[in-house]
Write a protein that holds these residues in place. Structure first.
Motif, short mmCIF file in Angstrom:
data_model
loop_
_atom_site.label_atom_id
_atom_site.label_comp_id
_atom_site.label_asym_id
_atom_site.label_seq_id
_atom_site.Cartn_x
_atom_site.Cartn_y
_atom_site.Cartn_z
N ALA A 226 0.74 -1.46 0.01
CA ALA A 226 0.13 0.04 -0.40
C ALA A 226 1.05 1.70 0.20
CB ALA A 226 -1.07 -0.33 1.20
N ALA A 227 1.79 1.21 0.88
CA ALA A 227 3.35 2.25 0.84
C ALA A 227 3.29 3.12 -0.78
CB ALA A 227 4.07 2.14 1.56
N THR A 228 3.84 1.97 -1.49
CA THR A 228 4.34 2.22 -3.23
C THR A 228 3.60 2.08 -3.50
OG1 THR A 228 5.99 -0.22 -2.99
CG2 THR A 228 5.79 0.68 -4.38
N GLU A 229 2.07 1.52 -3.85
CA GLU A 229 0.87 2.17 -4.83
C GLU A 229 0.18 3.35 -4.35
OE1 GLU A 229 -1.32 -2.56 -5.13
OE2 GLU A 229 -1.83 -1.28 -3.87
N THR A 230 0.75 4.15 -2.55
CA THR A 230 0.27 5.50 -2.72
C THR A 230 1.19 6.40 -2.55
OG1 THR A 230 0.51 4.68 -0.11
CG2 THR A 230 -1.91 4.51 -0.96
N SER A 231 2.46 5.83 -2.93
CA SER A 231 3.50 6.86 -3.22
C SER A 231 3.42 7.25 -1.72
CB SER A 231 2.78 7.40 -4.08
OG SER A 231 3.22 7.57 -5.28
N ALA A 232 3.32 6.60 -0.53
CA ALA A 232 3.72 7.20 0.42
C ALA A 232 5.21 8.62 1.05
CB ALA A 232 3.27 6.39 1.67
N ASP A 233 5.20 9.22 1.92
CA ASP A 233 6.82 9.70 2.22
C ASP A 233 6.61 9.33 3.71
OD1 ASP A 233 6.90 11.21 -0.41
OD2 ASP A 233 5.42 12.57 -0.08
N LEU A 234 5.43 9.03 3.94
CA LEU A 234 5.71 8.32 5.26
C LEU A 234 4.27 7.19 5.80
CD1 LEU A 234 6.69 8.88 8.24
CD2 LEU A 234 4.97 10.67 8.91
N LEU A 235 5.28 6.06 6.54
CA LEU A 235 4.11 5.03 6.47
C LEU A 235 4.05 5.76 7.98
CD1 LEU A 235 2.60 2.77 5.47
CD2 LEU A 235 4.83 1.64 5.59
N VAL A 236 2.68 5.29 8.40
CA VAL A 236 2.43 5.35 10.01
C VAL A 236 1.13 4.27 9.96
CG1 VAL A 236 0.71 6.32 11.76
CG2 VAL A 236 1.94 8.15 9.83
N VAL A 237 1.64 3.42 11.42
CA VAL A 237 1.39 2.35 11.53
C VAL A 237 1.13 2.27 13.38
CG1 VAL A 237 2.47 -0.39 12.29
CG2 VAL A 237 3.07 0.46 10.57
N VAL A 238 -0.50 1.57 13.79
CA VAL A 238 -0.57 1.72 15.26
C VAL A 238 0.22 0.97 15.85
CG1 VAL A 238 -2.66 1.51 16.40
CG2 VAL A 238 -1.98 2.77 14.65
N ALA A 239 0.96 0.43 16.59
CA ALA A 239 1.24 -0.39 17.67
C ALA A 239 0.69 -0.82 18.71
CB ALA A 239 2.94 -0.32 17.63
N ARG A 240 -0.12 -1.90 18.63
CA ARG A 240 -0.59 -2.31 19.60
C ARG A 240 0.22 -3.12 20.46
NH1 ARG A 240 -6.13 -2.33 18.72
NH2 ARG A 240 -6.75 -2.18 15.71
N ARG A 241 -0.13 -2.79 21.88
CA ARG A 241 0.49 -3.38 22.92
C ARG A 241 0.77 -4.63 22.82
NH1 ARG A 241 1.00 -0.45 27.36
NH2 ARG A 241 0.70 -2.28 28.94
N ARG A 242 -0.01 -5.69 22.27
CA ARG A 242 0.61 -7.27 22.41
C ARG A 242 1.38 -7.10 20.95
NH1 ARG A 242 -3.72 -6.65 19.85
NH2 ARG A 242 -3.92 -7.21 17.41
N SER A 243 1.68 -6.39 20.30
CA SER A 243 3.22 -6.12 19.22
C SER A 243 4.41 -5.75 19.89
CB SER A 243 2.85 -5.17 17.80
OG SER A 243 2.21 -5.31 17.62
N PHE A 244 4.45 -4.47 20.31
CA PHE A 244 6.10 -4.57 21.71
C PHE A 244 5.27 -5.10 23.05
CE2 PHE A 244 3.08 -0.78 21.52
CZ PHE A 244 3.12 -0.19 23.05
N LEU A 245 4.62 -5.76 23.36
CA LEU A 245 5.26 -6.27 24.99
C LEU A 245 5.46 -8.04 24.88
CD1 LEU A 245 2.53 -4.44 27.56
CD2 LEU A 245 4.38 -4.20 26.99
N GLY A 246 4.75 -8.41 23.80
CA GLY A 246 5.34 -9.78 23.40
C GLY A 246 7.27 -9.69 22.95
N GLN A 247 6.68 -11.12 23.52
CA GLN A 247 8.77 -11.71 23.02
C GLN A 247 9.22 -12.18 21.95
OE1 GLN A 247 10.02 -11.88 25.77
NE2 GLN A 247 8.52 -10.89 27.01
#
Length: 272
Positions: A226-247
């Protein structure tokens, strides 16, 4: 004045991130804090193999001063001797930084789980947005086209994160696209994804938000597509707690996007 915290280990990738941060800080009216953490390197790939560049205090001071002289926004320089997470957390708290910025070297030869864990560890320690700037990134700064990935499930962001992100949108005026990745056999309709973004408080002041659906077997792969198809200059991702608290960091969609994106990635830590 809000502060952006920029991490440096004096590598070209870190210098590229500093230049990006300075260009972003100007329209935001923000200052920079340039932080070097001694005795370990956050950005140098050799850190993962145990090869860490050691510099004297004088060498560190000279390197920081040299880099501070290249920017045209207010900047302070600092060093820390704590662990990366502790040093960044302390600096964020003391300067009330609204964003942490770091450069990402070419990590093709580094195991995914080692690279991915860096960004998630910092999200866990600071709970402030993290902007990862690939060393090869050539996207416009400030960004003209911003693509935000949303899975359609509700999410909540801290009021301070909503405020700083809204300020970015108001001051920079990028075109905003919300993207949703669906399984190949499912609908890629973006209405629920857009609704979740607006319900979080993001983008509510914008007159128009585009949407872009993608069908892909892997969520991270779909986001990058999607970043490529929309020619994004900045990609924003919501990081849920399970993402950065998981092992198991390398299973995180957020980590995989950071690892493989060729455009800067802004990670917004969700509270739930």
């Amino acid at each position: 004045m809000s502060a952006l915290l920029v991490l440096t280990d004096f590598t070209p990738d870190a210098d590229h991130a500093l230049a990006y941060a300075a260009a972003l800080a100007a329209p935001l009216g923000a200052s920079l804090v340039l932080l070097h953490i001694r005795r370990e390197s956050l950005l140098d790939p050799d850190a993962f193999t145990g090869k860490i560049r050691h510099m004297s205090e004088g060498e560190v001071a000279a390197a920081l001063a040299e880099r501070a002289a290249t920017v045209r926004v207010p900047i302070v320089v600092e060093t820390a001797v704590e662990s990366v997470a502790d040093g960044v957390e302390e600096a964020v708290s003391r300067h009330r930084a609204v964003l942490v910025i770091l450069g990402k070297p070419n990590t093709d030869a580094t195991p995914d789980e080692l690279v991915a864990s860096t960004s998630l560890t910092l999200l866990r320690a600071t709970q402030v947005p993290l902007l990862v700037v690939p060393g090869q990134a050539t996207a416009a700064v400030p960004p003209a086209r911003l693509t935000l990935a949303a899975d359609g499930q509700p999410f909540r962001l801290a009021p301070s994160i909503i405020a700083s992100t809204q300020k970015l949108l108001q001051r920079v005026h990028p075109a905003l696209t919300v993207t949703h990745v669906a399984e190949p056999e499912d609908s890629d309709d973006c209405r629920m994804a857009l609704a979740s973004v607006l319900h979080s408080g993001l983008g509510t002041d914008l007159p128009h938000i585009d949407t872009h659906g993608v069908r892909h077997l892997q969520p991270a792969g779909g986001i990058l597509q999607a970043a490529t198809e929309t020619s994004a200059d900045l990609l924003v991702v919501v990081a849920r707690r399970r993402s950065f608290l998981g092992q198991i960091f390398n299973r995180s969609v957020s980590a995989q996007v950071v690892l493989h994106s060729t455009v800067p990635v802004l990670l917004l830590p969700a509270t739930e």
